[in-house]
Scaffold this motif. Structure first.
Motif, PDB file in Angstrom:
ATOM      1  N   VAL A  78       8.266   9.345  -2.577  1.00  0.00           N
ATOM      2  CA  VAL A  78       7.149   8.450  -2.888  1.00  0.00           C
ATOM      3  C   VAL A  78       5.847   8.811  -2.178  1.00  0.00           C
ATOM      4  N   GLU A  85       0.252   4.609  -8.594  1.00  0.00           N
ATOM      5  CA  GLU A  85       1.716   4.698  -8.665  1.00  0.00           C
ATOM      6  C   GLU A  85       2.356   4.062  -7.441  1.00  0.00           C
ATOM      7  N   LYS A  89       5.029   1.068  -7.442  1.00  0.00           N
ATOM      8  CA  LYS A  89       6.328   1.266  -6.804  1.00  0.00           C
ATOM      9  C   LYS A  89       6.569   0.200  -5.745  1.00  0.00           C
ATOM     10  N   GLU A  92       7.435  -3.112  -7.391  1.00  0.00           N
ATOM     11  CA  GLU A  92       8.728  -3.118  -8.072  1.00  0.00           C
ATOM     12  C   GLU A  92       9.903  -2.984  -7.111  1.00  0.00           C
ATOM     13  N   SER A  93       9.753  -2.196  -6.054  1.00  0.00           N
ATOM     14  CA  SER A  93      10.908  -1.794  -5.244  1.00  0.00           C
ATOM     15  C   SER A  93      10.949  -2.382  -3.846  1.00  0.00           C
TER      16      SER A  93
END
Length: 237
Positions: A78, A85, A89, A92-93
């Motif tokens: 990452v 992005e 990320k 979401e994570s």
């Protein structure tokens, strides 16, 4: 092979380096930090103020970039992705639980929990409302889903913050003194809730804490000093 072992680590950091400041005032904040969070595990970071705990948390949460090193979330690198992005990320994570809950006080509990879902944009309005209600039920606040957060107690607000952190079903939960402003009863309740969710759903929790009682019931304790993890201990059950 266990279910956790069949999956990649929720988070894996290798040789993280971070400097802050310029020239004479430059400080080596992180010095080659290595850390792996397996699914279904709870980790505590302990150490004195200024040892790099918060800097590490910001990098693991994609809120800051290291000067060197490697970071994977769910087996995906990452650190080479762009800001857009990284933001996606992170939403979401990663779920964040802070010492101060940062709720929008004029929003209901349900509306606060829906905020990360709106950012992710994967669910319909009805689906977001249903998920928010289920998460609030899970933290014992289903009956107060429509109540403005300013009308909730401190312990209730922190539980709303946990539900919000879980809104997008993140792989990793990062917590900075999540029980620091709570009395012992609510502290035990909040921590117990977090650990149950992690163990039952194969997530990983990393929390910064100065509370030895909290650290003692984590699966792993990582002691930081001068920007390094100098000792890692597994608590036997």
């Amino acid at each position: 092979m266990s279910e956790a072992a069949s999956h990649p680590p929720c988070l894996a950091a290798r040789n993280l380096e971070r400097y802050l400041g310029e020239e004479e005032s430059r400080v080596h904040v992180l010095r080659g930090v290595n850390l792996t969070l397996e699914p279904g595990t709870v980790h505590a970071i302990v150490g004195p103020s200024g040892c790099g705990k918060s800097s590490l948390l910001y990098i693991l949460g994609l809120l800051d970039n290291p000067d060197a090193g490697h970071l994977e979330i769910g087996g995906v690198p990452v650190l080479s992705i762009d800001d857009g992005e990284a933001s996606a990320k992170r939403n979401e994570s990663i779920g964040f639980v802070f010492q101060f809950h940062f709720l929008l006080e004029d929003f209901t509990a349900e509306e606060n929990v829906m905020i990360p879902m709106r950012r992710l944009g994967k669910l319909t309005e009805a689906e977001m409302e249903a998920r928010a209600y289920l998460l609030l039920e899970e933290v014992g606040l289903g009956s107060k889903a429509k109540r403005p957060s300013r009308h909730l107690s401190g312990g209730e607000q922190q539980r709303v913050a946990i539900a919000r952190a879980l809104a997008n079903d993140p792989l990793v939960l990062l917590a900075d003194e999540p029980t620091g402003n709570l009395d012992s009863l609510n502290s035990d309740r909040v921590f117990g809730l977090l650990t149950r969710l992690v163990h039952h759903r194969n997530k990983a929790l990393l929390l910064v804490t100065h509370n030895p009682a909290i650290a003692d019931v984590c699966d792993w304790v990582h002691e930081m000093k001068d920007g390094m993890i100098v000792n890692t201990t597994r608590n036997e059950r």
